[in-house]
Design an enzyme around this catalytic site. Structure first.
Site, PDB file in Angstrom:
ATOM      1  N   LYS A  22       0.894  -1.354  -0.031  1.00 25.18           N
ATOM      2  CA  LYS A  22      -0.159   0.073   0.045  1.00 25.18           C
ATOM      3  C   LYS A  22       0.895   1.328   0.125  1.00 25.18           C
ATOM      4  CE  LYS A  22      -2.873   0.662   3.672  1.00 25.18           C
ATOM      5  NZ  LYS A  22      -2.801   1.998   4.036  1.00 25.18           N
ATOM      6  N   ARG A  27       2.823   5.923  -3.429  1.00 28.76           N
ATOM      7  CA  ARG A  27       3.901   6.735  -3.795  1.00 28.76           C
ATOM      8  C   ARG A  27       4.147   6.719  -5.115  1.00 28.76           C
ATOM      9  NH1 ARG A  27       4.146   5.623   1.649  1.00 28.76           N
ATOM     10  NH2 ARG A  27       5.245   7.066   3.003  1.00 28.76           N
ATOM     11  N   ARG A 123      -8.565  11.833  12.682  1.00 30.91           N
ATOM     12  CA  ARG A 123      -7.218  11.602  12.761  1.00 30.91           C
ATOM     13  C   ARG A 123      -6.359  12.844  12.955  1.00 30.91           C
ATOM     14  NH1 ARG A 123      -5.394   6.703   9.379  1.00 30.91           N
ATOM     15  NH2 ARG A 123      -3.453   7.051  10.377  1.00 30.91           N
ATOM     16  N   SER A 168       7.179   9.411  12.134  1.00 32.91           N
ATOM     17  CA  SER A 168       6.015   8.853  11.189  1.00 32.91           C
ATOM     18  C   SER A 168       6.591   9.225   9.698  1.00 32.91           C
ATOM     19  CB  SER A 168       4.950   9.966  11.277  1.00 32.91           C
ATOM     20  OG  SER A 168       3.967  10.064  10.075  1.00 32.91           O
ATOM     21  N   ASP A 320       1.821  -1.154  11.728  1.00 35.97           N
ATOM     22  CA  ASP A 320       0.651  -1.582  11.484  1.00 35.97           C
ATOM     23  C   ASP A 320       0.254  -3.061  11.742  1.00 35.97           C
ATOM     24  OD1 ASP A 320      -0.053   0.894  10.337  1.00 35.97           O
ATOM     25  OD2 ASP A 320       0.594   0.432   8.357  1.00 35.97           O
ATOM     26  N   LYS A 347      -4.487   5.672  14.868  1.00 34.27           N
ATOM     27  CA  LYS A 347      -4.405   5.059  13.420  1.00 34.27           C
ATOM     28  C   LYS A 347      -6.097   5.001  12.848  1.00 34.27           C
ATOM     29  CE  LYS A 347      -0.218   4.088  12.957  1.00 34.27           C
ATOM     30  NZ  LYS A 347       0.769   5.006  12.039  1.00 34.27           N
ATOM     31  N   ARG A 351      -6.395   1.760  18.124  1.00 39.82           N
ATOM     32  CA  ARG A 351      -6.337   0.277  18.075  1.00 39.82           C
ATOM     33  C   ARG A 351      -5.934  -0.301  19.318  1.00 39.82           C
ATOM     34  NH1 ARG A 351      -3.002   0.149  12.202  1.00 39.82           N
ATOM     35  NH2 ARG A 351      -5.026   0.294  10.932  1.00 39.82           N
TER      36      ARG A 351
HETATM   37  C1  S3P Z   1       2.522   4.838   6.101  1.00 41.26           C
HETATM   38  C2  S3P Z   1       3.211   5.127   7.282  1.00 41.26           C
HETATM   39  C3  S3P Z   1       2.539   4.668   8.609  1.00 41.26           C
HETATM   40  C4  S3P Z   1       1.696   3.434   8.580  1.00 41.26           C
HETATM   41  C5  S3P Z   1       0.657   3.822   7.349  1.00 41.26           C
HETATM   42  C6  S3P Z   1       1.289   4.019   6.183  1.00 41.26           C
HETATM   43  C7  S3P Z   1       3.143   5.295   5.046  1.00 41.26           C
HETATM   44  O1  S3P Z   1       1.879   5.687   9.231  1.00 41.26           O
HETATM   45  O2  S3P Z   1       1.082   3.305   9.895  1.00 41.26           O
HETATM   46  O3  S3P Z   1      -0.204   2.673   7.296  1.00 41.26           O
HETATM   47  O4  S3P Z   1       2.803   4.671   3.845  1.00 41.26           O
HETATM   48  O5  S3P Z   1       3.984   6.210   4.972  1.00 41.26           O
HETATM   49  P1  S3P Z   1       2.798   6.882  10.204  1.00 41.26           P
HETATM   50  O6  S3P Z   1       3.434   7.492   9.394  1.00 41.26           O
HETATM   51  O7  S3P Z   1       1.587   7.475  10.719  1.00 41.26           O
HETATM   52  O8  S3P Z   1       3.320   6.136  11.380  1.00 41.26           O
END
Ligand code: S3P
Length: 441
Positions: A22, A27, A123, A168, A320, A347, A351
């Site tokens: 994903k 990206r 969020r 993050s 995740d 999230k 969770r």
């Molecule tokens: C992601 C980063 C993570 C992850 C999300 C996908 C990404 O989130 O939990 O499912 O694609 O950059 P955070 O950046 O909030 O940790």
């Protein structure tokens, strides 16, 4: 709202591929929109979240054509070339689309308003609003931090040197994407390294990016205004989706599953180490590189898992996968303590709360703390019988689908729809391997 009934059936066995990653799929679409010319993506995840990104990129000027299953061509507009959409953009459930796109918009001379479903609207967006405002964007959000959010970008964004207050990848990526159309050097300093898909892809497309580690963490420096070359992206399988199958194969006696060409980026593989430290039987083979990312086959056989107080996992390598790891801990022998997981509260759902309540409804003794859970493992089967509330969170729905495979009484999941966001083939794939999953309604 379709309910999902998860019940024990047969061992889960077989040889399968999981859908595309994903994070990488989002990206690939965003960055190929910023290249000049035609890029091609294969193995793209066709879940709702990624389709929300595709719709947004089309609304901002990209031409994106579907050529076959997971196979797309993208005609990009170039860095600085995004157009203003003529309507509000609905990002559905997707935090990654929202935060990364806010970054893209921040350094373009366009205004974009985004909203989303009830989960996404709850969020926190302050974590991207703060740095993007420092770069010169004007951002108006409900209560200053929630969707709907209107981002008025600036064509004269300022480069920043920023240390995100939370680990993050979304925040890091939002800043780097804003930095693309910004004159000068944008710097992100990570105390805890997070998934580096954005950096890998930008490098492959010809951006000038310099990454160094010092005693305090990882420093990423991006020179603005690169010309990004169109590329051919091959998206590896999503380890975060594979995690559900890895746990199912570990806990259902007699299981034996091989997962092909799963992404094994070292900043994503914490779930493998966590399960191994609990005694799982996992072997990795056929390791190679696909689209600039390490991939390999994951072979999992059922094993007796042990609870753990120290899961031996670097926090930068796993986030995740915790909901399904909590399910593994519920089946394991002994007590597991999970700490330092406050981020899980923001999230797609809270969770920690959702898992504590769901596990308790299935007869598992759990204690919830402000930043973690203590799970008292049942050493094999669990009573089950619970009605689990998913709160629009795909990973809660899939975690309990897995737990149901060892439940004495079936587990009812209140809403199967969120699974479509990240793993549309989940139910078919699981039942094809022998799992007991049935949609009701
Ligand atoms: C992601 C980063 C993570 C992850 C999300 C996908 C990404 O989130 O939990 O499912 O694609 O950059 P955070 O950046 O909030 O940790």
């Amino acid at each position: 709202m379709s309910k999902l009934i998860a019940r024990s059936n047969k061992p889960v066995s077989g040889d399968v591929s999981v859908p595309g990653d994903k994070s990488i799929s989002h990206r690939a679409l965003m960055l190929s929109t910023l290249a000049v010319g035609r890029s091609e993506v294969t193995g793209l995840l066709e879940g709702e979240d990624v389709m929300a990104t595709a719709a947004a990129m089309r609304a901002m000027g990209a031409t994106i054509n579907r050529l076959g299953e997971g196979h797309y061509e993208v005609f990009g507009v170039g860095v600085g070339g995004l157009l203003e959409p003529d309507n509000i953009i609905d990002m559905g459930n997707s935090g990654t689309s929202t935060r990364l796109l806010m970054g893209l918009v921040a350094s373009h001379d366009i205004t974009v308003t985004m909203t989303g479903d009830a989960s996404l609207r709850s969020r926190p967006m302050g974590r991207v609003i703060d740095p993007l405002t420092q770069m010169g964007a004007q951002i108006t959000a409900r209560d200053a931090r929630f969707l709907p959010v209107m981002t008025e970008g600036t064509p004269e964004a300022l480069p920043i040197d920023y240390t995100p207050p939370v680990a993050s990848a979304q925040v890091k990526s939002a800043i780097l994407l804003a930095g693309l159309n910004t004159l000068g050097e944008t710097v992100v300093r990570e105390e805890t390294a997070t998934r580096d898909h954005t950096e890998r892809m930008l490098t492959a497309m010809g951006a000038r990016l310099h990454i160094e580690e010092d005693g305090t963490g990882r420093i990423i420096r991006l020179q603005g205004l690169p010309e990004l070359s169109p590329v051919s992206f091959q998206v590896p399988g999503d380890i975060s989706s594979a995690a559900f199958l890895m746990v199912a194969a570990s806990i259902v006696v007699g299981s034996d599953v091989t997962l092909r060409r799963v992404g094994l980026n070292p900043l994503r593989t914490g779930i493998v180490s966590a399960l191994l430290s609990m005694g799982a039987d996992i072997q990795i083979g056929n390791e190679t590189t696909l689209g600039g990312e390490p991939v390999g086959d994951i072979h999992v056989r059922a094993a007796s898992l042990k609870g753990t107080s120290n899961i031996g996992v670097d926090p930068s390598t796993m986030i995740d996968e915790f909901p399904v790891l909590f399910c593994a801990a519920a089946v394991a022998e002994g007590t597991s303590h999970f700490m330092g997981l406050r981020e899980l509260r923001v999230k797609e759902s809270d969770r920690l709360a959702a898992m504590a309540k769901g596990l308790a409804s299935c007869g598992v003794t759990v204690e919830e703390t402000p930043d973690g859970l203590t799970v008292h493992g049942m050493g094999g089967k669990i009573p089950g019988g619970g009605l689990v509330e998913t709160h629009l969170d795909h990973r809660i729905a899939m975690a309990f689908s897995v737990l149901g495979q060892v439940a004495e009484t079936p587990i009812i999941i209140d809403d199967a729809a969120p699974i479509q966001t990240s793993f549309p083939s989940f139910i078919d794939l699981m039942t094809g391997l022998g799992a007991g999953l049935l949609l009701d309604g």
